[in-house]
Design an enzyme around this catalytic site. Structure first.
Site, short mmCIF file in Angstrom:
data_model
loop_
_atom_site.label_atom_id
_atom_site.label_comp_id
_atom_site.label_asym_id
_atom_site.label_seq_id
_atom_site.Cartn_x
_atom_site.Cartn_y
_atom_site.Cartn_z
CB ALA A 134 -1.02 -0.06 1.27
CG ASN B 30 -3.88 3.62 10.13
OD1 ASN B 30 -4.50 4.47 9.28
ND2 ASN B 30 -2.73 3.49 10.70
CB SER C 69 -1.87 -3.39 1.81
OG SER C 69 -0.87 -4.15 2.39
CG HIS D 74 0.81 -6.66 5.33
ND1 HIS D 74 0.89 -6.50 6.51
CD2 HIS D 74 1.13 -5.75 4.45
CE1 HIS D 74 1.12 -5.07 6.72
NE2 HIS D 74 1.43 -4.68 5.50
CB THR E 270 9.87 -9.52 -12.60
OG1 THR E 270 10.73 -9.09 -13.61
CG2 THR E 270 8.97 -10.81 -12.82
CB CYS F 196 4.00 1.53 9.35
SG CYS F 196 2.14 1.13 9.38
N1 PMP Z 1 -2.53 2.59 4.52
C1 PMP Z 1 -3.15 2.24 5.68
C2 PMP Z 1 -4.43 2.68 6.13
C3 PMP Z 1 -2.53 1.18 6.54
O1 PMP Z 1 -2.89 0.85 7.64
C4 PMP Z 1 -1.08 1.00 6.37
C5 PMP Z 1 -0.50 -0.33 6.91
N2 PMP Z 1 -0.37 0.25 8.31
C6 PMP Z 1 -0.50 1.13 4.87
C7 PMP Z 1 -1.10 2.40 4.23
C8 PMP Z 1 0.84 0.80 4.53
O2 PMP Z 1 0.60 -0.55 3.85
P1 PMP Z 1 1.88 -1.35 3.46
O3 PMP Z 1 2.24 -2.10 4.63
O4 PMP Z 1 1.31 -2.41 2.59
O5 PMP Z 1 2.93 -0.69 2.87
#
Ligand code: PMP
Length: 372
Positions: free
Chosen positions: A69, A146, A196, A198, A234, A316
């Site tokens: 993402a 988030n 995303s 994961h 790729t 993050c």
């Molecule tokens: N946007 C939101 C709302 C998220 O919660 C996150 C992950 N914390 C991301 C973007 C970033 O995702 P990624 O780990 O796939 O880069």
């Protein structure tokens, strides 16, 4: 272990790991090569594109595979940028992978507007209505926060765009919504939507940018021209196929109802405790709590000793960036410091929730006693 940090990441499905191995060790071909095995693989990737569009509720547009993402958000925003008189609009609740791109645009001399949040964590729609105009190039808002689980009213935002700035593109960071909330992208008519893998039991390091009209997008990575030239490199076939497995094995409606039951149970167990408050938000997957008089990080660390894992803001983001979202909602510094986030998955049982609440309350009072 009771893992309550599913907004940070989720456990990958075991079946997805088997699929990963198949596409890493057997069908390992480069989908851009000219022989039949590669052509077959390219067709399989196209099948995944169709599946994702169906899940989004559309037949239109293109799917671009990315490394996650963060990259999708960068591509959506920087790829939509145009020189000249254009302006860009973001909410203050955005993830750093949007917010820091907004700051980058600003540093490049572009006009950037930030729209604050209301105390329930949603974009302030009235402010949004005021800042957009006929020079707005892009509006970028998240689907689900988030940090808090607030769900933005994208239909309303789509209406504001239609009424006040029909020329503007609408980008939605859907990371905490895709495969979690039932929705149909055509209801709000997003031009760009970020996903995303994961966050819904897929592998890390793979994501998607949905683009309604790719000709409006410019690539930010230069190379061999894969993904229609919008994202050279790729394709990560094993991860894309494991993401497909996750999408196919998630029943969004059923999980939504089940997880809602988990969140309700959590609230019922925790709200009785003195000193604990929580934010009433719409996504059943995320709950934001404050523990008066105790530092959220101290609580998080004490809980890990009991094999219970909770989040303190976005995993993050820096602590400061996490504050930006809560501050924008009008929370004071004490509430922010005493904040934790719990986030659910359909793999949790009601028993886990009851046990976790018991331990969280117990740990909270133990720490409170010590800090008094
Ligand atoms: N946007 C939101 C709302 C998220 O919660 C996150 C992950 N914390 C991301 C973007 C970033 O995702 P990624 O780990 O796939 O880069």
């Amino acid at each position: 272990m009771i893992y309550l940090d599913n907004a940070a990441t989720t456990k990958m499905f075991e079946g997805g790991a088997d699929i990963y191995k198949k596409y890493a060790c057997q069908s390992f071909f480069n989908p851009s090569a000219g022989y039949n095995k590669s052509i077959e693989l390219a067709k399989e990737l196209d099948g995944v594109r169709e599946l994702i569009k169906r899940r989004l509720g559309t037949t239109k547009g293109s799917i671009i595979f990315t490394s996650g993402a963060t990259e999708s958000n960068n591509l959506a925003i920087i790829g939509s940028k145009r020189n000249g008189k254009w302006e860009y609009v973001f909410s203050l609740g955005e993830h750093p992978s949007v917010y820091n791109v907004a700051r980058f645009l600003e540093s490049q001399g572009h006009i950037v507007h930030f729209v604050g949040l209301t105390k329930n964590g949603q974009v302030d729609y009235e402010v949004l209505r005021r800042v957009v105009n006929d020079k707005t190039r892009l509006i970028s808002v998240m689907h689900v926060s988030n940090e808090t689980g607030a769900v933005n009213d994208l239909v309303k935002i789509g209406e504001i765009r239609k009424e006040r700035c029909p020329q503007a593109l609408l980008h939605v960071d859907g990371v905490q919504a895709f495969c979690k909330l039932p929705f149909n992208i055509e209801d709000f008519n997003a031009d760009l939507y970020t996903i995303s893998a994961h966050k819904f039991h897929g592998p890390k390091g793979v994501g998607v940018l949905y683009v309604k009209n790719p000709s409006g997008l410019k690539n930010i990575v230069y190379g061999g021209g894969q993904e229609g030239g919008y994202r050279s490199g790729t394709e990560n076939v094993p991860c894309i196929m494991a993401m497909k497995y996750a999408i196919e094995n998630i029943d969004v409606e059923k999980n939504y109802q089940y997880v809602k039951g988990l969140k309700d149970c959590f609230i019922e167990n925790i709200e009785k405790a003195d000193g604990v408050s929580y934010l009433q938000t719409e996504s059943p997957y995320i709950l934001s709590l404050s523990f008066s008089g105790v530092n959220g990080e101290t609580l998080m660390r004490a809980l890990q000793d009991k094999d219970i894992y909770v989040g303190v803001g976005s995993a993050c983001s820096t602590k400061k960036a996490g504050n930006r979202v809560l501050e924008s909602m009008g929370m004071n510094i004490d509430e922010i410091k005493s904040h934790i986030r719990v986030s659910f998955s359909e793999e949790l049982k009601l028993d886990d929730i009851q046990k976790a609440c018991h331990e969280i309350i117990d740990t909270y009072y133990t720490i409170l006693e010590k800090v008094k």
